[in-house]
Design a protein around this motif. Structure first.
Motif, PDB file in Angstrom:
ATOM      1  N   ASP A  78       0.831  -1.218   0.000  1.00 50.11           N
ATOM      2  CA  ASP A  78       0.000   0.000   0.000  1.00 50.11           C
ATOM      3  C   ASP A  78       0.865   1.267   0.000  1.00 50.11           C
ATOM      4  OD1 ASP A  78      -2.228  -1.585   0.049  1.00 50.11           O
ATOM      5  OD2 ASP A  78      -2.613  -1.329   2.197  1.00 50.11           O
ATOM      6  N   LEU A  79       2.122   1.129   0.406  1.00 51.64           N
ATOM      7  CA  LEU A  79       3.045   2.274   0.360  1.00 51.64           C
ATOM      8  C   LEU A  79       3.546   2.357  -1.082  1.00 51.64           C
ATOM      9  CD1 LEU A  79       5.026   1.560   3.666  1.00 51.64           C
ATOM     10  CD2 LEU A  79       3.105   3.124   3.346  1.00 51.64           C
ATOM     11  N   ASP A  80       2.652   2.780  -1.982  1.00 51.90           N
ATOM     12  CA  ASP A  80       2.947   2.653  -3.409  1.00 51.90           C
ATOM     13  C   ASP A  80       3.779   3.802  -3.954  1.00 51.90           C
ATOM     14  OD1 ASP A  80       1.005   4.525  -3.223  1.00 51.90           O
ATOM     15  OD2 ASP A  80      -0.474   3.472  -4.456  1.00 51.90           O
ATOM     16  N   GLN A  81       4.116   4.770  -3.105  1.00 55.75           N
ATOM     17  CA  GLN A  81       5.097   5.765  -3.549  1.00 55.75           C
ATOM     18  C   GLN A  81       5.876   6.325  -2.362  1.00 55.75           C
ATOM     19  OE1 GLN A  81       3.258   9.484  -4.943  1.00 55.75           O
ATOM     20  NE2 GLN A  81       1.316   8.384  -4.825  1.00 55.75           N
ATOM     21  N   PRO A  82       7.098   6.814  -2.642  1.00 57.32           N
ATOM     22  CA  PRO A  82       7.906   7.381  -1.559  1.00 57.32           C
ATOM     23  C   PRO A  82       7.132   8.487  -0.847  1.00 57.32           C
ATOM     24  CG  PRO A  82       9.226   7.161  -3.550  1.00 57.32           C
ATOM     25  CD  PRO A  82       7.817   6.859  -3.942  1.00 57.32           C
ATOM     26  N   GLY A  83       7.294   8.559   0.475  1.00 61.68           N
ATOM     27  CA  GLY A  83       6.581   9.573   1.241  1.00 61.68           C
ATOM     28  C   GLY A  83       5.403   9.005   2.002  1.00 61.68           C
ATOM     29  N   LYS A  84       4.936   7.816   1.598  1.00 62.29           N
ATOM     30  CA  LYS A  84       3.789   7.240   2.313  1.00 62.29           C
ATOM     31  C   LYS A  84       4.241   6.523   3.589  1.00 62.29           C
ATOM     32  CE  LYS A  84       0.203   6.934  -1.153  1.00 62.29           C
ATOM     33  NZ  LYS A  84      -0.853   6.082  -1.734  1.00 62.29           N
ATOM     34  N   ILE A  85       3.342   6.523   4.554  1.00 62.76           N
ATOM     35  CA  ILE A  85       3.643   5.940   5.874  1.00 62.76           C
ATOM     36  C   ILE A  85       2.472   5.051   6.283  1.00 62.76           C
ATOM     37  CG2 ILE A  85       4.056   6.484   8.329  1.00 62.76           C
ATOM     38  CD1 ILE A  85       4.930   9.293   7.393  1.00 62.76           C
ATOM     39  N   GLN A  86       2.759   3.974   6.993  1.00 56.68           N
ATOM     40  CA  GLN A  86       1.654   3.221   7.583  1.00 56.68           C
ATOM     41  C   GLN A  86       1.970   2.778   9.007  1.00 56.68           C
ATOM     42  OE1 GLN A  86       2.506  -1.240   5.731  1.00 56.68           O
ATOM     43  NE2 GLN A  86       0.836  -0.057   4.886  1.00 56.68           N
ATOM     44  N   ASN A  98       0.450  22.837   3.634  1.00 57.30           N
ATOM     45  CA  ASN A  98      -1.001  22.828   3.414  1.00 57.30           C
ATOM     46  C   ASN A  98      -1.439  21.623   2.587  1.00 57.30           C
ATOM     47  OD1 ASN A  98      -3.559  23.941   3.711  1.00 57.30           O
ATOM     48  ND2 ASN A  98      -3.397  25.002   1.732  1.00 57.30           N
ATOM     49  N   ASN A  99      -0.577  21.221   1.639  1.00 55.80           N
ATOM     50  CA  ASN A  99      -0.920  20.087   0.782  1.00 55.80           C
ATOM     51  C   ASN A  99      -0.229  18.792   1.203  1.00 55.80           C
ATOM     52  OD1 ASN A  99      -2.772  21.276  -1.071  1.00 55.80           O
ATOM     53  ND2 ASN A  99      -1.041  22.471  -1.852  1.00 55.80           N
ATOM     54  N   MET A 100       0.315  18.787   2.412  1.00 59.28           N
ATOM     55  CA  MET A 100       0.979  17.579   2.906  1.00 59.28           C
ATOM     56  C   MET A 100      -0.060  16.738   3.647  1.00 59.28           C
ATOM     57  SD  MET A 100       4.383  17.413   5.254  1.00 59.28           S
ATOM     58  CE  MET A 100       5.132  15.868   5.760  1.00 59.28           C
ATOM     59  N   ALA A 101      -0.317  15.526   3.119  1.00 57.66           N
ATOM     60  CA  ALA A 101      -1.376  14.690   3.690  1.00 57.66           C
ATOM     61  C   ALA A 101      -0.944  14.057   5.010  1.00 57.66           C
ATOM     62  CB  ALA A 101      -1.754  13.593   2.700  1.00 57.66           C
ATOM     63  N   TYR A 102      -1.939  13.666   5.832  1.00 59.87           N
ATOM     64  CA  TYR A 102      -1.671  12.933   7.063  1.00 59.87           C
ATOM     65  C   TYR A 102      -1.012  11.609   6.691  1.00 59.87           C
ATOM     66  CZ  TYR A 102      -2.512  11.942  12.027  1.00 59.87           C
ATOM     67  OH  TYR A 102      -2.368  11.701  13.370  1.00 59.87           O
ATOM     68  N   TYR A 103      -0.076  11.166   7.502  1.00 52.79           N
ATOM     69  CA  TYR A 103       0.666   9.926   7.252  1.00 52.79           C
ATOM     70  C   TYR A 103       1.480   9.970   5.961  1.00 52.79           C
ATOM     71  CZ  TYR A 103      -0.072   7.057  11.317  1.00 52.79           C
ATOM     72  OH  TYR A 103       0.012   6.552  12.593  1.00 52.79           O
ATOM     73  N   THR A 104       2.122  11.141   5.711  1.00 55.49           N
ATOM     74  CA  THR A 104       3.131  11.222   4.658  1.00 55.49           C
ATOM     75  C   THR A 104       4.369  11.911   5.224  1.00 55.49           C
ATOM     76  OG1 THR A 104       2.428  13.381   3.794  1.00 55.49           O
ATOM     77  CG2 THR A 104       1.400  11.419   2.823  1.00 55.49           C
ATOM     78  N   SER A 105       5.501  11.680   4.560  1.00 52.99           N
ATOM     79  CA  SER A 105       6.753  12.305   4.992  1.00 52.99           C
ATOM     80  C   SER A 105       7.366  13.087   3.846  1.00 52.99           C
ATOM     81  CB  SER A 105       7.747  11.240   5.475  1.00 52.99           C
ATOM     82  OG  SER A 105       8.281  10.529   4.370  1.00 52.99           O
ATOM     83  N   THR A 141       2.458  13.115  11.343  1.00 57.61           N
ATOM     84  CA  THR A 141       2.078  11.956  12.146  1.00 57.61           C
ATOM     85  C   THR A 141       2.054  12.378  13.607  1.00 57.61           C
ATOM     86  OG1 THR A 141       4.432  11.397  12.139  1.00 57.61           O
ATOM     87  CG2 THR A 141       3.018  10.114  10.654  1.00 57.61           C
ATOM     88  N   GLY A 142       1.579  11.488  14.465  1.00 57.15           N
ATOM     89  CA  GLY A 142       1.612  11.785  15.900  1.00 57.15           C
ATOM     90  C   GLY A 142       0.863  10.745  16.705  1.00 57.15           C
ATOM     91  N   TYR A 143       0.872  10.968  18.017  1.00 55.10           N
ATOM     92  CA  TYR A 143       0.324   9.988  18.963  1.00 55.10           C
ATOM     93  C   TYR A 143      -0.608  10.710  19.936  1.00 55.10           C
ATOM     94  CZ  TYR A 143       1.061   5.877  22.155  1.00 55.10           C
ATOM     95  OH  TYR A 143       0.953   4.756  22.945  1.00 55.10           O
ATOM     96  N   THR A 144      -1.306  11.725  19.377  1.00 58.60           N
ATOM     97  CA  THR A 144      -2.137  12.575  20.240  1.00 58.60           C
ATOM     98  C   THR A 144      -3.562  12.694  19.731  1.00 58.60           C
ATOM     99  OG1 THR A 144      -1.597  14.579  18.970  1.00 58.60           O
ATOM    100  CG2 THR A 144      -0.134  14.022  20.808  1.00 58.60           C
ATOM    101  N   GLY A 145      -3.799  12.338  18.462  1.00 59.91           N
ATOM    102  CA  GLY A 145      -5.106  12.560  17.844  1.00 59.91           C
ATOM    103  C   GLY A 145      -5.194  13.913  17.171  1.00 59.91           C
ATOM    104  N   ASN A 172     -13.248  15.386  19.585  1.00 59.34           N
ATOM    105  CA  ASN A 172     -13.060  16.620  18.811  1.00 59.34           C
ATOM    106  C   ASN A 172     -11.630  16.851  18.368  1.00 59.34           C
ATOM    107  OD1 ASN A 172     -15.810  17.338  19.091  1.00 59.34           O
ATOM    108  ND2 ASN A 172     -15.376  18.040  21.170  1.00 59.34           N
ATOM    109  N   ALA A 173     -10.840  15.789  18.294  1.00 62.74           N
ATOM    110  CA  ALA A 173      -9.444  15.957  17.909  1.00 62.74           C
ATOM    111  C   ALA A 173      -9.342  16.424  16.454  1.00 62.74           C
ATOM    112  CB  ALA A 173      -8.683  14.644  18.090  1.00 62.74           C
ATOM    113  N   SER A 174      -8.272  17.169  16.147  1.00 64.88           N
ATOM    114  CA  SER A 174      -8.116  17.707  14.794  1.00 64.88           C
ATOM    115  C   SER A 174      -7.723  16.619  13.796  1.00 64.88           C
ATOM    116  CB  SER A 174      -7.115  18.873  14.785  1.00 64.88           C
ATOM    117  OG  SER A 174      -5.969  18.596  15.551  1.00 64.88           O
ATOM    118  N   HIS A 175      -7.159  15.496  14.276  1.00 65.21           N
ATOM    119  CA  HIS A 175      -7.007  14.277  13.468  1.00 65.21           C
ATOM    120  C   HIS A 175      -7.438  13.118  14.321  1.00 65.21           C
ATOM    121  CE1 HIS A 175      -5.432  14.776   9.464  1.00 65.21           C
ATOM    122  NE2 HIS A 175      -4.816  15.868   9.896  1.00 65.21           N
TER     123      HIS A 175
END
Lengths: 369, 125
Positions: free
Chosen positions: A82-90, A170-177, A192-196, A365-368
């Motif tokens: 599923d990490l089909d391109q560089p920058g993706k994270i799981q 602004n255009n950097m998606a969640y779970y990308t690097s 990414t993060g561990y807070t929600g 109500n977390a932002s993510h």
């Protein structure tokens, strides 16, 4: 950073913590800040504004070589394809041969390699475990000592980081690097993060750690940013039902009963798959649930959970939720008692605290999420 | 570290203020700092009789729970009910508004066994 059985390791930010008045504790072989101003203040800053964490104790491994993907398919439960391109994270976990969990981790796909981020307490264990499965063209390298790690977390995290980089956040998606100049230095970082909450994690060469700390704090001080210790890190993750290795998951818990089916891909082969598959088909005998309590008392790890006179489970993590202003707990509860709305009780040193099973997360109500 | 000289202390980090036959009890600034943010305090009922160094309640912080020990024997005459709504008063003002109970002493001579400010400071430093 590396693990060690000798003196606790000081992170590259150690002296900044001490100067900021942090209460320092030994955690997983590292000298870490557990709190600065107080858990409540730090927790609320992350929920409502922005906070800065030193997470340099976390471990980083690099995997490269032609067979790196096949190696990770075998050793992790999520589908690396599923990490089909560089920058993706799981998010994923390392399964045991018996269907338990060696560790939970993040898998980053970078340009020419994979990058694994593992728990501090498990760095050596994970490395030894993974090493056993290396075959073909695979290089597994422990890069832990080569990175300091800072997390900027909270609804205003992007606003803060945007003042230190020209990268298009602004255009950097969640779970990308990405790798970009931050405060003038090349830094690998991810959303990414561990807070929600929304936020970023920055993997910084030790030589640049001091500069990054100062620049982030200079901008942060104009925004009401708080430094956040491991105490609030724990309350923040608990409110989101994010499991903590060693508390909520370990080698004796299956990812299915821990509620981690979403990172288990049964269409591919992996270590211990047949057992995990059986857990899934047979429905686990217990499940990790969220319990929201009313009244005085704080559930702690190991406290018994009751349905009437019957012991039906055990608390694996508990706290007083700074957001809900209520005692909350995660715990394994046996099948038949795990439905949301079920009324249970937690034994608090001989006294019963009424608690109800609720749907995750505790904090909505977390932002993510 | 704030250790007022007019108070007496226990090794368990409680403080006592003696006023005639009545003692006011709380926890020290050091103790609140070690505990961190306090979320609940369980106190005894008024009228309860408590022996010296017997547990009179518990204090729950986000990270830890701790017993409260009564520095002197006596009967509880007052409890600080404001702590019910806002236990973090103890973090903000441990020697003032963060007091916990008042007891009428049954054995005032026990005061001799308590630590003074310098004796307590030696323990925490």
């Amino acid at each position: 950073m590396a693990n060690s059985s000798a003196d606790p390791i000081k992170t590259p930010f150690h002296d900044f913590h001490v100067a900021a008045g942090a209460r320092m504790v030994d955690f997983a072989g590292f000298r870490m800040p557990v709190q600065y101003k107080g858990i409540q203040v730090e927790h609320q800053a992350v929920r409502n504004n922005v906070g800065l964490f030193d997470l340099s104790h976390m471990g980083e491994f690099e995997v490269n070589g032609k067979d790196a993907e096949a190696f990770l398919q075998k050793t992790t439960t999520n589908n690396v394809a599923d990490l089909d391109q560089p920058g993706k994270i799981q998010y994923s976990c390392l399964p045991t041969e018996d269907g338990g969990i060696v560790d939970d981790l993040l898998v980053y796909r970078l340009e020419d390699r994979y990058f694994l981020v593992v728990n501090a307490a498990n760095i050596k264990k994970d490395f030894d475990h993974l090493s056993k499965y290396v075959t073909g063209d695979v290089n597994l390298v422990d890069r832990s000592p080569e990175y300091g790690l800072l997390a900027i977390q909270g609804p205003n995290a992007e606003k803060l980081l945007a003042q230190l980089t020209d990268h298009d956040l602004n255009n950097m998606a969640y779970y990308t690097s990405a790798v970009a100049k931050i405060a003038g230095e090349d830094v690998l970082f991810s959303r990414t993060g561990y807070t929600g909450e929304d936020g970023f994690e920055l993997y910084i060469e030790p030589a640049h750690c001091g500069k990054l700390w100062n620049e982030i704090n200079a901008v942060g001080s104009t925004m009401g940013m708080e430094l956040v210790g491991l105490g609030a890190r724990d309350t923040l993750r608990m409110e989101m039902k994010m499991p903590l290795y060693g508390n909520d998951i370990d080698e004796t818990t299956s990812p299915i009963e821990a509620g981690l089916s979403f990172i288990v891909d049964l269409t591919k082969d992996f270590i211990g798959k047949s057992i995990v598959e059986k857990h899934k088909q047979e429905k686990p005998s217990r499940r990790l649930v969220c319990l929201e309590a009313e009244g005085k008392g704080v559930p702690r790890q190991g406290f018994e959970i009751f349905a009437g006179d019957e012991a039906v489970g055990q608390v694996t993590s508990g706290t007083f939720s700074p957001s809900l202003k209520k005692p909350i707990a995660l715990g394994y509860v046996r099948r038949g008692k795990t439905k949301s709305g079920n009324e249970l009780e937690i034994d608090i040193r001989g006294r019963r605290l009424p608690a109800v099973v609720v749907k995750p997360p505790f904090y909505k109500n977390a932002s993510h999420k | 570290m704030n250790v007022p000289t007019e108070l007496k202390y226990t090794k368990e980090h409680e403080w006592v203020k003696i006023d005639g036959n009545v003692a006011t009890v709380g926890i020290t600034d050091y103790a609140q700092g070690e505990l961190g943010d306090i979320v609940f305090v369980e106190l005894p009922d008024i009228g309860a009789e408590i022996a010296q160094m017997e547990a009179f309640g518990t204090i729950e912080a986000v990270k830890a729970v701790s017993e409260l020990y009564c520095p002197l024997s006596g009967k509880v005459t007052e409890i600080n009910s404001a702590l019910d709504d806002d236990p973090m008063i103890i973090n903000r003002d441990p020697y003032g508004d963060g007091w916990m109970i008042k007891i009428e002493l049954t054995e005032p001579g026990q005061v001799e066994q308590l630590l003074d400010a310098s004796g307590y400071t030696d323990i925490i430093e």
